[in-house]
Design a protein around this motif. Structure first.
Motif, PDB file in Angstrom:
ATOM      1  N   CYS A  15       0.828  -1.248   0.101  1.00  0.00           N
ATOM      2  CA  CYS A  15      -0.051   0.008   0.029  1.00  0.00           C
ATOM      3  C   CYS A  15       0.906   1.136  -0.174  1.00  0.00           C
ATOM      4  O   CYS A  15       0.476   2.335  -0.243  1.00  0.00           O
ATOM      5  CB  CYS A  15      -0.891  -0.026   0.899  1.00  0.00           C
ATOM      6  SG  CYS A  15      -0.139   0.256   2.751  1.00  0.00           S
ATOM      7  N   GLY A  16       2.031   1.066   0.273  1.00  0.00           N
ATOM      8  CA  GLY A  16       3.225   2.177   0.507  1.00  0.00           C
ATOM      9  C   GLY A  16       2.992   3.124   1.787  1.00  0.00           C
ATOM     10  O   GLY A  16       3.644   4.008   1.888  1.00  0.00           O
ATOM     11  N   THR A  17       2.237   2.808   2.598  1.00  0.00           N
ATOM     12  CA  THR A  17       2.072   3.632   3.874  1.00  0.00           C
ATOM     13  C   THR A  17       3.621   3.574   4.478  1.00  0.00           C
ATOM     14  O   THR A  17       3.983   4.654   4.885  1.00  0.00           O
ATOM     15  CB  THR A  17       1.028   3.069   5.011  1.00  0.00           C
ATOM     16  OG1 THR A  17      -0.058   2.948   4.238  1.00  0.00           O
ATOM     17  CG2 THR A  17       0.979   3.615   6.220  1.00  0.00           C
ATOM     18  N   CYS A  18       4.043   2.472   4.772  1.00  0.00           N
ATOM     19  CA  CYS A  18       5.553   2.381   5.417  1.00  0.00           C
ATOM     20  C   CYS A  18       6.583   3.230   4.786  1.00  0.00           C
ATOM     21  O   CYS A  18       7.307   4.135   5.431  1.00  0.00           O
ATOM     22  CB  CYS A  18       5.953   0.978   5.465  1.00  0.00           C
ATOM     23  SG  CYS A  18       6.243   0.151   3.970  1.00  0.00           S
ATOM     24  N   GLU A  19       6.676   3.092   3.554  1.00  0.00           N
ATOM     25  CA  GLU A  19       7.569   4.023   2.632  1.00  0.00           C
ATOM     26  C   GLU A  19       7.182   5.580   2.903  1.00  0.00           C
ATOM     27  O   GLU A  19       8.093   6.320   2.821  1.00  0.00           O
ATOM     28  CB  GLU A  19       7.484   3.682   1.435  1.00  0.00           C
ATOM     29  CG  GLU A  19       8.754   4.567   0.443  1.00  0.00           C
ATOM     30  CD  GLU A  19       8.609   4.189  -1.033  1.00  0.00           C
ATOM     31  OE1 GLU A  19       9.813   4.006  -1.629  1.00  0.00           O
ATOM     32  OE2 GLU A  19       7.661   3.655  -1.683  1.00  0.00           O
ATOM     33  N   GLY A  20       5.874   5.804   2.933  1.00  0.00           N
ATOM     34  CA  GLY A  20       5.421   7.243   3.031  1.00  0.00           C
ATOM     35  C   GLY A  20       6.015   7.643   4.378  1.00  0.00           C
ATOM     36  O   GLY A  20       6.373   9.098   4.661  1.00  0.00           O
ATOM     37  N   ILE A  21       5.904   6.814   5.246  1.00  0.00           N
ATOM     38  CA  ILE A  21       6.322   7.300   6.623  1.00  0.00           C
ATOM     39  C   ILE A  21       7.734   7.319   7.200  1.00  0.00           C
ATOM     40  O   ILE A  21       8.259   8.124   7.693  1.00  0.00           O
ATOM     41  CB  ILE A  21       5.634   6.232   7.813  1.00  0.00           C
ATOM     42  CG1 ILE A  21       3.975   6.522   7.694  1.00  0.00           C
ATOM     43  CG2 ILE A  21       5.956   6.546   9.265  1.00  0.00           C
ATOM     44  CD1 ILE A  21       3.500   5.553   8.720  1.00  0.00           C
ATOM     45  N   CYS A  22       8.456   6.253   6.355  1.00  0.00           N
ATOM     46  CA  CYS A  22       9.872   6.088   6.701  1.00  0.00           C
ATOM     47  C   CYS A  22      10.482   5.471   5.346  1.00  0.00           C
ATOM     48  O   CYS A  22      11.049   4.385   5.535  1.00  0.00           O
ATOM     49  CB  CYS A  22      10.059   5.150   7.739  1.00  0.00           C
ATOM     50  SG  CYS A  22      11.735   5.186   8.544  1.00  0.00           S
ATOM     51  N   PRO A  23      10.829   6.342   4.323  1.00  0.00           N
ATOM     52  CA  PRO A  23      11.420   5.958   3.203  1.00  0.00           C
ATOM     53  C   PRO A  23      12.774   5.645   3.442  1.00  0.00           C
ATOM     54  O   PRO A  23      13.452   4.869   2.576  1.00  0.00           O
ATOM     55  CB  PRO A  23      11.261   6.971   2.304  1.00  0.00           C
ATOM     56  CG  PRO A  23      10.939   8.354   3.304  1.00  0.00           C
ATOM     57  CD  PRO A  23      10.345   7.893   4.496  1.00  0.00           C
TER      58      PRO A  23
END
Length: 62
Positions: A15-23
């Motif tokens: 979903c990309g949530t993790c990358e959005g929070i901590c790339p």
């Protein structure tokens, strides 16, 4: 508590949530991945937030 290990379990939906929070720690392609060579201590707050925000609860750390 110092984070020594971060991993993503099988049911990732990318979903990309993790990358959005901590790339700095996470990259999303066909599924989420933990970047290699990262000092997890530098991003402890972001890792915890990403794990708590994951809609399928597959981000784990210890």
């Amino acid at each position: 508590m110092a984070i020594k290990r971060v991993w993503i379990e099988e049911d990732c939906i990318a979903c990309g949530t993790c990358e959005g929070i901590c790339p700095e720690v996470f990259t999303v392609t066909d599924r989420s991945r933990v970047n290699e060579g990262v000092n997890f201590d530098d991003f402890e707050a972001g890792i915890k937030e990403a794990a708590e925000s994951c809609p399928v609860e597959v981000i784990k750390y210890e």
